[in-house]
Design a protein around this motif. Structure first.
Motif, short mmCIF file in Angstrom:
data_model
loop_
_atom_site.label_atom_id
_atom_site.label_comp_id
_atom_site.label_asym_id
_atom_site.label_seq_id
_atom_site.Cartn_x
_atom_site.Cartn_y
_atom_site.Cartn_z
N ARG A 50 1.28 -1.43 -0.47
CA ARG A 50 -0.15 0.15 -0.17
C ARG A 50 1.09 1.08 0.31
N GLU A 54 0.25 11.41 3.46
CA GLU A 54 -0.23 11.78 4.65
C GLU A 54 0.31 13.22 4.62
N GLU A 59 -3.58 11.07 7.38
CA GLU A 59 -3.40 10.13 6.69
C GLU A 59 -4.76 10.80 5.15
N ASN A 62 -4.67 6.22 0.59
CA ASN A 62 -4.36 4.60 0.99
C ASN A 62 -4.17 3.48 -0.16
N LEU A 63 -3.26 4.11 -0.54
CA LEU A 63 -4.15 3.41 -2.26
C LEU A 63 -3.23 1.74 -2.70
N PRO A 64 -3.49 0.91 -3.68
CA PRO A 64 -2.85 -0.18 -3.76
C PRO A 64 -1.69 0.40 -4.76
N LYS A 69 -1.22 5.45 -10.59
CA LYS A 69 -2.38 6.14 -10.68
C LYS A 69 -1.35 7.94 -10.57
N GLY A 106 10.63 1.84 1.55
CA GLY A 106 10.61 3.64 1.91
C GLY A 106 9.57 4.04 2.39
N SER A 107 10.15 5.67 2.06
CA SER A 107 9.40 6.36 2.48
C SER A 107 9.98 7.89 1.61
N ILE A 118 4.31 6.53 2.38
CA ILE A 118 5.21 5.66 2.82
C ILE A 118 4.80 4.54 2.07
N ILE A 119 5.75 3.34 1.91
CA ILE A 119 5.08 2.49 1.14
C ILE A 119 5.03 1.44 2.57
N LYS A 120 4.03 0.48 2.91
CA LYS A 120 3.70 -0.22 4.00
C LYS A 120 2.98 -1.52 3.35
N ASN A 121 3.24 -2.58 4.29
CA ASN A 121 3.74 -3.22 4.35
C ASN A 121 1.71 -3.78 5.48
N ILE A 122 0.10 -3.90 4.54
CA ILE A 122 -0.38 -3.87 4.95
C ILE A 122 -0.76 -6.01 5.14
N LYS A 123 -0.61 -6.38 6.19
CA LYS A 123 -1.06 -8.09 6.62
C LYS A 123 -1.49 -7.92 7.28
#
Lengths: 134, 349, 167
Positions: A50, A54, A59, A62-64, A69, A106-107, A118-123
């Protein structure tokens, strides 16, 4: 006037000046920062799924990361493409965020406009979930 | 230095500690869980109780409440309230149970609030699309779109204003023959409300009633923490979550285009139909609403889904609901009042 | 303060401002990476003229420098100021306490470290309240700081040596 210092004996080039304290401090900081990098980046096996944007510490998006895009944040233009993110354009002075280019982990932080990408792994962690809606 | 006064103080503290210890030695609170297939879905009831016996009695009471509801509402059994109302459409009033009466009134209210975006008389359209049957694994029919003129024909029978309610003897009539009510969009939230009330009446202080997309939590877990409820990721695998909420005494409902659907030429046709157009609503992948009452979250999540991003958000704000939207491009919107209930990703493990 | 010292501080501050400005035109592979050349002047001042003078030079450099560049009182200015002051402060502290254990290289490493820590801290408390984002970039910034800090320290050592040879 020039003060007397305890460096007076070092007069023969750079190498003899280096002391054991310098060396130990250098190694210590190296270990701490490289260890820190492993701690921050090492645990992530994949880069994140994701993109979280921010603005002013709230926030906003919150995008895939796998859907291409372009997002217009007024001061910044953020682009998501091929599982990477970049700031395409910015109206700030030094455009550091634009120069950072594409990131896949990272960010990117833009201080003047208070934007954090920020690139996050939402698990998932089902062990702690009591119920699911959907 | 120890003097007599400080020794006395110490004694008092020691006695207090002993007292606290003996007070907390209550029977241990445990989590009990049971499921049953009712209302065409799996219903799970979770309770916290000091005794297995108390838990079992309470869960059974709650299930029998849902079972009674299912009997009044099922369109499969010919003598359910809903079947009788639909058969007598355009002919006569049908006397119904308190549950059915309350539910239909709530459904009409949701329809009024959403200006018909949620409509309990959507039955004829649902039957025409028949998405539930087409996507059954053993169905031999390949998916086919209903003809436009058929949809237009059925649309004439969809209007919640044609439900006539007689408050004196709790009876219902549909004005035109061919009309049919379908309470699928609101019944599960109502069932969750009723089942929680039944659990509370049986002495249970905390638990969860979960009817697929609709669930309601009350009280806290044995360790005094909130219940954690996951929201399904619309395009992920079956067990992928997009967010986790930390909840107490709240109901959650999710409507998603991924629950029942088929795809023709790359276009997804799902079960959430727009009562105005007769076609599946687009604009969202899923809509999750959070509120104290399940009947509100369940009734309005369909409505918000149908209204689309702009008008849907207006309705959410007007009703003071908490909402988690996944738009059709996969992006997410969370209302400010829900943000504080979301468990940050890094705290989940 | 003697007028001779005032003159020296002014000259050193001018050097620092010049370096501060020159640095902006050096192309860098990572956009927010800076050598922190101005710190060479701060450290030289610290060793030759003492802590007070070093602090003077640092503050004058940042205030005048940001006025020239046009970032005065902006976020970049606030970050430079807190970072510059804490770097000079800790360099002074380490030089007086453990001066015998370190050459200018070690003192410069301390300066770089506290410069970066202060910058991250200011960014976190004043602008971006996202601890995750800060922690993500902190190790990289500190790592780069170690190398630029060592480089600046070496330059300082050579400059001081030169000054001592031809006073």
């Amino acid at each position: 006037m020039i003060k007397k210092t305890n460096l007076d004996f070092l007069k023969f080039g750079l190498l003899p000046q280096i002391r054991i304290g310098d060396f130990l401090l250098f190694i210590l900081l190296l270990i701490l920062s490289i260890g820190g990098m492993f701690y921050v980046y090492g645990g992530e096996t994949n880069n994140g799924n994701r993109v979280i944007i921010e603005v002013n510490n709230i926030e906003q998006f919150n995008l895939p990361i796998d859907v291409d895009k372009v997002i217009d944040l007024r001061h910044l233009l953020v682009e998501i493409k091929d599982k990477k993110v970049r700031v395409k354009d910015a109206d700030c002075q030094n455009k550091l965020c634009v120069k950072q280019g594409w990131i896949d982990r990272g960010s990117i932080i833009c201080l003047p406009n208070r934007v954090v990408i920020i690139i996050k792994n939402i698990k998932n962690n089902h062990a702690v979930i009591d119920a699911i809606s959907g | 230095m120890l003097n007599i006064a400080s020794i006395k103080k110490l004694q008092i503290i020691l006695i207090l500690i002993l007292l606290i210890n003996s007070c907390s030695r209550q029977p241990e609170q445990k989590i009990y869980k049971k499921f049953r297939i009712l209302m065409d879905t799996i219903i799970t009831i979770t309770v916290v109780s000091p005794s297995e016996k108390e838990a079992e009695t309470a869960i059974n009471n709650a299930f029998s409440v849902i079972e009674r509801l299912d009997k009044s509402l099922s369109s499969f059994s010919p003598d359910s309230d809903v079947s009788k109302i639909n058969h007598s459409a355009g002919i006569d009033f049908v006397k119904v149970s308190t549950d059915t009466y309350q539910l239909i009134n709530a459904a009409i209210k949701s329809a009024q609030i959403s200006d018909g975006a949620f409509d309990p008389t959507i039955g004829p359209l649902v039957n025409l699309w028949d998405i539930a049957d087409i996507i059954k694994p053993d169905a031999h029919i390949s998916p086919k779109l209903p003809a436009l003129n058929k949809i237009k024909e059925k649309l004439m029978f969809v209007n919640y204003k044609d439900i006539i309610v007689d408050d004196h003897d709790m009876s219902i009539k549909l004005r035109k023959k061919g009309m049919a009510i379908d309470l699928g969009g609101i019944a599960k939230g109502y069932a969750a409300d009723k089942a929680v009330a039944a659990l509370k009446a049986s002495g249970i202080k905390s638990g969860i009633v979960s009817c697929a997309g609709d669930l309601k939590v009350f009280g806290n877990k044995p360790d005094n923490s909130n219940w954690l409820v996951g929201i399904r990721a619309p395009r992920g695998k079956l067990d992928d979550l997009i967010a986790v909420l930390s909840l107490k005494d709240l109901a959650v409902s999710t409507s998603g285009d991924y629950e029942r659907f088929f795809i023709i030429n790359g276009i997804r046709y799902h079960h959430i139909l727009d009562p105005k157009t007769g076609y599946p609503a687009n604009g969202f992948q899923s809509v999750t609403l959070v509120n104290e009452q399940g009947i509100i979250t369940d009734g309005l999540d369909t409505a918000v889904f149908v209204l689309g991003p702009k008008k849907g958000l207006e309705l959410v704000n007007k009703m003071g609901l908490m909402a988690y939207f996944v738009y059709s491009d996969g992006s997410i919107y969370i209302t400010d009042n829900l943000k504080k209930l979301i468990v940050p990703n890094d705290k989940k493990n | 303060m003697q007028s001779q010292d005032k003159y020296r501080i002014a000259v050193l501050a001018a050097y620092a401002i010049a370096l501060h400005g020159v640095e902006r035109f050096i192309p860098m592979p990572i956009p927010w990476l800076r050598f922190g050349f101005a710190n060479i002047i701060a450290l030289t001042t610290l060793i030759l003229f003492g802590f007070k003078a070093a602090m003077f030079v640092t503050i004058i450099r940042i205030v005048i420098g940001s006025m020239i560049i046009g970032t005065f009182l902006g976020p970049a200015f606030i970050m430079s100021l807190t970072a510059g002051i804490s770097a000079t402060l800790f360099m002074g502290l380490f030089y007086t306490l453990f001066g015998r254990l370190f050459s200018p290289i070690g003192i410069s490493l301390i300066g770089a470290l506290f410069h970066n820590l202060a910058q991250l801290g200011t960014a976190y408390f004043l602008f971006i309240h996202n601890l995750n984002a800060m922690l993500m970039i902190a190790p990289l910034i500190i790592l780069i700081g170690i190398f630029s800090g060592a480089l600046n320290g070496a330059a300082t050592a050579l400059i001081i040596q030169k000054i001592r040879e031809n006073p």
